[in-house]
Write a protein that holds these residues in place. Structure first.
Motif, short mmCIF file in Angstrom:
data_model
loop_
_atom_site.label_atom_id
_atom_site.label_comp_id
_atom_site.label_asym_id
_atom_site.label_seq_id
_atom_site.Cartn_x
_atom_site.Cartn_y
_atom_site.Cartn_z
N VAL A 11 0.83 -1.20 0.00
CA VAL A 11 0.00 0.00 0.00
C VAL A 11 0.86 1.25 0.00
N ARG A 12 1.94 1.25 0.77
CA ARG A 12 2.83 2.41 0.80
C ARG A 12 3.45 2.66 -0.56
N LYS A 13 3.89 1.59 -1.21
CA LYS A 13 4.49 1.74 -2.54
C LYS A 13 3.46 2.22 -3.56
N ALA A 14 2.24 1.68 -3.45
CA ALA A 14 1.18 2.11 -4.36
C ALA A 14 0.85 3.59 -4.15
N SER A 15 0.82 4.01 -2.88
CA SER A 15 0.55 5.41 -2.58
C SER A 15 1.64 6.31 -3.16
N GLU A 16 2.89 5.87 -3.03
CA GLU A 16 4.00 6.66 -3.56
C GLU A 16 3.94 6.74 -5.08
N LYS A 17 3.62 5.62 -5.71
CA LYS A 17 3.57 5.60 -7.18
C LYS A 17 2.46 6.51 -7.70
N LEU A 18 1.29 6.48 -7.04
CA LEU A 18 0.15 7.26 -7.51
C LEU A 18 0.19 8.70 -7.02
N GLY A 19 0.94 8.94 -5.96
CA GLY A 19 0.99 10.28 -5.41
C GLY A 19 -0.28 10.66 -4.68
N THR A 20 -0.98 9.67 -4.14
CA THR A 20 -2.19 9.93 -3.37
C THR A 20 -2.27 8.94 -2.22
N ARG A 21 -3.21 9.16 -1.34
CA ARG A 21 -3.30 8.36 -0.11
C ARG A 21 -4.14 7.11 -0.34
N ILE A 22 -3.56 5.95 -0.02
CA ILE A 22 -4.25 4.67 -0.04
C ILE A 22 -4.04 4.02 1.32
N GLU A 23 -5.09 3.51 1.92
CA GLU A 23 -4.98 2.88 3.23
C GLU A 23 -5.76 1.57 3.26
N VAL A 24 -5.26 0.63 4.04
CA VAL A 24 -5.94 -0.64 4.29
C VAL A 24 -5.91 -0.87 5.79
N GLY A 25 -7.10 -1.07 6.40
CA GLY A 25 -7.15 -1.29 7.84
C GLY A 25 -6.64 -2.66 8.23
N HIS A 26 -7.12 -3.69 7.55
CA HIS A 26 -6.72 -5.07 7.88
C HIS A 26 -6.91 -5.94 6.63
#
Length: 332
Positions: A11-26
């Motif tokens: 998720v962190r890598k995906a957020s960095e690649k897209l330049g936006t916030r992505i989160e997963v709780g569980h």
């Protein structure tokens, strides 16, 4: 713990690649390639919610390693919302995300693809805000808001600039009060300012529509800011039943009227403000009518001009009197 660590890294890598916030709780990886995710969240580039799903369960077929793109089997969504918005750039927020995933590849090159065989959604919200403004009642085409909808979808695909999906069942209530108890669409295509629906069946509390196609055609998504003047409405009806109780959400001046047209065959063209209608058949009470009509100034019925040429009218004084009483409150 290991699963959530790996998911967190992804998720962190995906957020960095897209330049936006992505989160997963569980996240929980189950047998048979199924993945269960809680609190999945994606922001658009303005910091607003694009997608939030409280509970997601998906069968993973391919993560894009074979060149087919991301392929999922049945996906279940429970709680949350999908929120489309027109950005200051004039593009839709989801298009900006898809373009970012695609990178510098030319438009429509098809490098990014997502396909899902089935989607089962419960307790979800959907908004499409193209030109939000103060709510004045009725359905606002440029600021649609569906709350707590239920949907069974099939053959979802995103790629090459298009979103294509089939709707087996859709139940919703729009904030205006307009209610759809059942809706099916053989194929819905979303493409650069165009919403193209094929073989549509809609059931409301008062009407039943059979529509071979419904096309909303704008030059860009920006056209929806002035929907009535800028978006062409191409609709074909075959044997529909249409009540003013349903139409009032789209034409407010019909509030308080009670009239039902049956066996309605018609087609429309041009924009709402310059609508042309070919009504080849309709029954009302014991009367039958067919006409060609053009209008200027809709949906403001009080000030609109409507020119009609009757090609068939079979009626009675009793029917005319009932219709006049319904619309004017006075006898013929």
């Amino acid at each position: 713990a290991v699963q959530n660590y790996v998911a967190g890294t992804f998720v962190r890598k995906a957020s960095e690649k897209l330049g936006t916030r992505i989160e997963v709780g569980h996240i929980d990886v189950k047998l048979m390639n199924r993945v269960a995710i809680q609190d999945f969240y994606v922001e658009d580039f303005s910091g607003d919610t694009l997608l939030y799903v409280a509970g997601l369960d998906a069968a993973v077929v391919d993560l894009g390693l074979t060149g087919r793109g991301i392929v999922l089997g049945k996906v279940r969504l429970d709680g949350g919302g999908f929120h489309l918005r027109k950005m200051p750039s004039g593009e839709m927020n989801i298009k900006e995300i898809v373009d970012k995933i695609r990178g510098d590849k030319p438009k429509g090159d098809g490098k990014f693809r997502l396909s899902i065989s089935e989607v089962e959604a419960r307790n979800m919200d959907f908004t499409m805000r193209l030109s939000p403004r103060k709510y004045k009642g009725g359905v606002n085409y440029s600021d649609l808001q569906l709350r707590g909808f239920t949907a069974d979808l099939n053959a979802l695909s995103i790629g090459g600039g298009d979103i294509v999906i089939g709707i087996e069942r859709l139940v919703f209530k729009e904030r205006s009060g307009f209610e759809v108890r059942d809706m099916a669409v053989e194929k819905l295509t979303v493409r650069d300012g165009k919403l193209l629906l094929e073989q549509v069946a809609i059931e409301t509390p008062d009407s039943h529509l059979e529509l071979p196609h419904v096309y909303l055609i704008g030059d860009t998504w920006g056209s929806y800011k002035n929907f009535t003047d800028s978006v062409e409405v191409d609709v074909v009806s075959a044997g529909s039943t249409i009540s003013t109780a349903s139409l009032k959400y789209f034409v407010p001046s019909l509030e308080g009227r009670s009239l039902t047209l049956e066996d309605v065959d018609f087609s429309t063209s041009r924009t709402v403000s310059e609508m042309e209608v070919s009504l080849t058949h309709a029954s009302v009470l014991s009367s039958e009518i067919a006409l060609e009509a053009s209008s200027r100034g809709l949906p403001d019925m009080a000030n609109a001009r409507i020119d009609a040429q009757l090609s068939n009218l079979a009626t009675s004084a009793r029917d005319i009197d009932a219709i006049m009483r319904n619309f004017t409150g006075k006898p013929l």
